[in-house]
Design an enzyme around this catalytic site. Structure first.
Site, PDB file in Angstrom:
ATOM      1  N   LYS B  95       0.980  -1.295  -0.082  1.00 21.61           N
ATOM      2  CA  LYS B  95      -0.024  -0.172   0.236  1.00 21.61           C
ATOM      3  C   LYS B  95       0.695   1.400   0.387  1.00 21.61           C
ATOM      4  CE  LYS B  95      -4.237  -1.651   0.326  1.00 21.61           C
ATOM      5  NZ  LYS B  95      -4.898  -1.911  -0.963  1.00 21.61           N
ATOM      6  N   GLU B 117      -9.998   5.107   3.486  1.00 24.89           N
ATOM      7  CA  GLU B 117     -10.785   4.093   3.598  1.00 24.89           C
ATOM      8  C   GLU B 117     -10.222   2.913   4.393  1.00 24.89           C
ATOM      9  OE1 GLU B 117     -10.261   5.142   0.961  1.00 24.89           O
ATOM     10  OE2 GLU B 117      -9.628   2.849   0.267  1.00 24.89           O
ATOM     11  N   SER B 384       2.433 -10.126  -0.565  1.00 25.39           N
ATOM     12  CA  SER B 384       2.021  -7.968  -0.783  1.00 25.39           C
ATOM     13  C   SER B 384       1.717  -8.047   1.056  1.00 25.39           C
ATOM     14  CB  SER B 384       0.561  -8.344  -1.077  1.00 25.39           C
ATOM     15  OG  SER B 384      -0.550  -9.488  -0.691  1.00 25.39           O
TER      16      SER B 384
END
Ligand SMILES: Cc1ncc(COP(=O)(O)O)c(C=O)c1O
Lengths: 259, 402
Positions: B95, B117, B384
């Site tokens: 991210k 969010e 990830s």
């Protein structure tokens, strides 16, 4: 001339703005919504907007979110919305549906326009459908004689206002605040300027909504706009006092519409 | 559909074939146009690219390595399983790639406040991190349900100076956090940038977030050729909104011999209706500003998704994935909670790596396709994120609490 445009012509000749009221279908119940709208029309509402309840109302504040939730939990379906349109348009008022885009896309554009028209509906307000994505909708509504209402915002450039005006057929909906639905103590000073700008691009009526709740606000807006749109305040009135409260609010707001 | 056509997606209005676009209130159109403009100018501005590169190397710690998961490979039919280690990035997931780009754009647009969010909390943590780094005010919306299952990340965001607002509407998960963030954005668009955390939402978000994540695949492709002398047979990644998957897929899209495999969250199983597999089990519709595959009923009402993984618990998917699925360039499968948690434990015990539960879905996919392809295959998995945030959930799942 369509019934919607007849009403705007009449209110104009009476030297006042039209009162446009919003209520979600199925709130507080399917029958209850129709009773409330009947009372609102008796109280002076000229044009009715029926909300198509949707699970993800990103443009609505807490009041309408709560009402829509009550409606959906109560079992409101697409058919409830169409049936509500039918019952309300039989009262002789121009009846519009205000819907987020996905329920209409799911229903099918052609089918929705067909069934909506057959139910006596006048037009559809699509707050999250941009003109850029609207080609198929324009074709379907043209084909079935349904008026289209798109929105302009305080942040809209001239270029966008002109684009929105060019695809709109019913009235242009000018958002009075930057934000979600819900009563506001004060509205932006810029709204009069926005309405004036819209008039440079179209002769269609311009109605102002979002945040409008009091007769004083209605009076102010009536001086420069063709319609005053009130939603959350009716929901709150109905929550507190049912149809009589809705009628009383409509009467109070009507007092403010004169120029 | 030729590869060349795929590569120029999206079109000028943000469409990937029939998917994507912009379905938003008019009030947001100006902000989206402004963002689009800032993004396009930045991506050809050497000073922006140099600034971003510096942060990627000296802050995130890029490039992330590829680890050969040797013992895990034995469980995947003997195929070679390689892990692209986005879990080793600063903040513990992919991210950060996106928020560094959007953070710098926020400064360029002269905005002082960001909202985001978050589901798993990883995007919220990344947003809070970059906000601290760049001196931006940060507000994160998080479903109340998710604040409970990802409590560690709530604490991290608060330590980083962010305000976390639990969202109590609807299903109290990621979808509702996005609704609330959009409501905030419409009201505060003047000084606020919405740092959307995945390749969903209205244009230009799917394209922009992809371009900030494509470094994952760009690096991987080079690392593969350098170290293994060949491209992988399969590139696998979990798909929530789809950012880590698009990030690792993009560089390989022109390599038609490389299979792209997206793993969606299957929850209790697609057949039960309690899942989050939008491509495998959804239908075309519009949610959160874009047309894609979504989970909806006959009336177009969103159906609540279900997954043990907060980061995959989302009833839509990025429009580019919908498009890649439609044209057959990528393949999407569903992985149940049970399969994912099984893969989670296997990676812990065979490699000494605790993955995020989101990532565990990709690992389960690797186990499955490895068995199908056999020992000559090379499977590159996007690892990830790391699983610290999921320790509590996993301990409960495996009944490990004292
Ligand atoms: C580690 C990790 N992987 C994957 C995801 C899913 O998001 P996306 O599909 O956008 O990569 C998340 C989301 O929170 C995450 O934290």
């Amino acid at each position: 001339m369509s019934l919607l445009h007849e009403v705007f012509a009449r209110t104009k000749s009476e030297n006042r703005a039209a009162l446009i009221a919003y209520l979600p279908a199925g709130y507080p119940t399917a029958d209850g919504a129709v009773e409330c709208i009947e009372a609102m029309v008796a109280g002076g509402v000229d044009i009715v907007e029926i909300g198509f309840p949707y699970s993800d109302p990103v443009m609505d504040g807490p009041t309408i979110q709560e009402a829509v939730n009550i409606s959906l939990v109560g079992g409101t379906k697409s058919a409830t919305v169409i049936n509500t349109v039918k019952r309300v348009s039989q009262m002789g008022v121009p009846t519009l549906v205000m819907s987020y885009w996905n329920p209409i896309e799911r229903y099918g554009l052609e089918s929705f326009a067909t069934d909506f028209h057959a139910a006596g509906g006048a037009g559809v307000i699509t707050p999250d459908l941009t003109p850029e994505e609207a080609d198929d909708w324009i074709a379907a509504t043209d084909h079935h004689d349904v008026e289209r209402v798109f929105l302009v915002a305080l942040s809209s450039s001239d270029e966008r206002i002109s684009k929105v005006a060019s695809v709109t057929t019913g009235f242009v909906y000018a958002g009075a605040v930057m934000g979600v639905t819900g009563a506001r103590a004060s509205l932006s000073d810029a709204i009069e300027g926005l309405v004036a700008k819209v008039r440079r691009y179209t002769d269609l009526p311009v109605a102002v909504g979002l945040g409008v709740s009091t007769p004083e606000q209605a009076h102010e807006i009536a001086q420069y706009a063709d319609g005053v749109i009130v939603g959350s305040a009716f929901v709150t009135a109905i929550a507190n006092g049912g149809p009589p409260a809705a009628k009383a609010l409509a009467q109070a707001l009507s007092q403010g519409l004169a120029r | 559909m030729s590869v060349d056509e795929v590569l120029v997606m999206p079109d000028l209005r943000g469409h990937f074939g029939k998917f994507g676009g912009r379905f938003v209130p008019e009030a947001l159109m100006a902000a989206l146009d402004e963002l689009d403009d800032a993004f396009r100018k930045a991506m050809v501005d050497p000073s922006f690219l140099a600034q971003l590169h510096d942060l990627q190397v000296n802050y995130t710690g890029r490039p992330s390595p590829i680890t050969h998961a040797k013992r895990f490979s034995e469980l995947a039919g003997g195929a070679t399983v390689l892990l692209k280690r986005e879990d080793l990035n600063h903040t513990g997931s992919h991210k950060i790639n996106n928020v560094l780009g959007q953070g710098l754009l926020t400064l360029r647009m002269g905005k002082t406040r960001v909202i985001a969010e978050t589901g798993a909390g990883q995007h919220g943590v990344a947003t809070a991190t970059v906000s601290a780094l760049l001196g931006l005010e940060c507000v994160v919306y998080m479903g109340e349900e998710d604040t409970k299952r990802q409590a560690l990340n709530v604490a991290r965001m608060k330590l980083l100076g962010a305000t976390v607002i639990p969202v109590t509407s609807g299903s109290k998960t990621l979808k509702d956090a996005i609704n609330e963030a959009m409501r905030d954005w419409v009201a505060n668009v003047e000084d606020t940038h919405y740092m959307l955390g995945t390749v969903a939402g209205p244009a230009p978000f799917p394209e922009m977030v992809r371009d900030f994540h494509r470094i994952i695949g760009d690096e991987s492709r080079e690392q593969m050729l350098e170290r293994f002398g060949r491209l992988p047979d399969v590139v696998a990644a979990c798909v929530g909104g789809g950012s880590n998957a698009i990030g690792i897929f993009t560089a390989f899209i022109p390599d038609s011999e490389v299979r792209l495999l997206g793993l969606e969250a299957g929850g209790d199983g697609v057949e039960t209706g309690r899942h989050a597999s939008t491509i495998v089990g959804g239908a075309v519709g519009v949610l959160h500003g874009a047309r894609s595959y979504i989970m909806q009923d006959d009336d177009g009402q969103t159906i609540e998704s279900h997954s043990i993984s907060a980061g995959l618990d989302y009833p839509s998917v990025g429009p580019e994935h919908a498009y890649l699925a439609d044209i057959g360039r990528a393949e999407y499968r569903s992985v149940t909670d049970v399969q994912a948690m099984n893969a989670f434990k296997l990676l812990c015990e065979t490699e000494g790596i605790i993955p995020a539960i989101e990532t565990a879905h990709a690992l389960a996919g690797a186990l499955e396709i490895g068995k199908e392809l056999g020992k000559d295959a090379i499977i590159l998995v996007n690892c990830s994120g790391r699983g610290d945030k999921d320790v509590e959930t996993a301990a409960k799942w495996f009944d490990m609490n004292p």
